[in-house]
Write an enzyme that holds these catalytic residues in place. Structure first.
Site, mmCIF file in Angstrom:
data_model
loop_
_atom_site.group_PDB
_atom_site.id
_atom_site.type_symbol
_atom_site.label_atom_id
_atom_site.label_comp_id
_atom_site.label_asym_id
_atom_site.label_seq_id
_atom_site.Cartn_x
_atom_site.Cartn_y
_atom_site.Cartn_z
ATOM 1 C CG HIS A 1 -0.354 0.091 2.537
ATOM 2 N ND1 HIS A 1 -0.110 -1.023 3.307
ATOM 3 C CD2 HIS A 1 0.079 1.140 3.278
ATOM 4 C CE1 HIS A 1 0.437 -0.656 4.461
ATOM 5 N NE2 HIS A 1 0.572 0.663 4.472
ATOM 6 C CG HIS B 1 3.604 4.999 5.021
ATOM 7 N ND1 HIS B 1 2.592 5.623 5.725
ATOM 8 C CD2 HIS B 1 3.193 3.716 4.855
ATOM 9 C CE1 HIS B 1 1.625 4.740 5.978
ATOM 10 N NE2 HIS B 1 1.963 3.569 5.447
ATOM 11 C CD GLU C 1 3.240 0.058 7.087
ATOM 12 O OE1 GLU C 1 2.724 1.017 6.454
ATOM 13 O OE2 GLU C 1 2.565 -0.701 7.803
HETATM 14 CO CO CO Z 1 0.942 1.834 6.162
#
Ligand code: CO
Length: 145
Positions: free
Chosen positions: A8, A87, A136
């Site tokens: 994502h 992110h 991440e």
């Molecule tokens: Co995230």
């Protein structure tokens, strides 16, 4: 480091409700999860699906709205009042191996692996060690593929 799927892209927003309207009406998103609070992280989160190939899960947009008292996302929104890209999240097969590999390369891992919004372990790596991108790393959910 064993690079997996781009799971994502995190997008900070001052209003998840307004962002849902945008992704639905402007971008044509048809699968938008119900927003939920992650009080440990100080955020409200909502996932917008993009279609994947061959029935697999596509990359998601993770909408992030700060809960009261969240200084870091609130600070991001002060600098970016409309919100914006926050992110990127990549999957890995083994979160602990990935953490050890990043640390061996001198990358600053921010905290210990913890349960993320998908229910699997995640950690973040400092953007200054990652070409300016807050990154991440997430263990691939079991049975996702
Ligand atoms: Co995230």
């Amino acid at each position: 480091m064993k690079l997996g799927r781009l799971n994502h892209i995190g997008v900070a927003t001052p209003s998840i409700a307004d962002s849902i309207v945008f992704y639905r009406d402007v971008m044509g998103a048809t699968t938008i999860c119900e927003p939920f609070d992650m009080p440990d992280q100080g955020v409200k989160v909502c996932f917008v699906d993009t279609p994947g190939e061959g029935g697999t899960n596509g990359t998601q947009i993770e909408l992030i709205e700060p809960l009261p008292g969240n200084a870091s996302i609130a600070g991001f929104l002060e600098r970016n009042p409309q919100g914006g890209q926050h992110h990127m999240c990549y999957e890995v097969p083994d979160i602990h191996a990935a953490k050890a590999e990043f640390e061996a390369m001198g990358k600053r891992v921010l905290g210990e692996p913890r349960i993320g919004a998908h229910g699997t372990l995640i950690f973040f790596v400092h953007p200054r060690d990652m070409g300016g991108v807050l990154t991440e790393i997430m263990e691939t959910p079991k049975g996702d593929h």
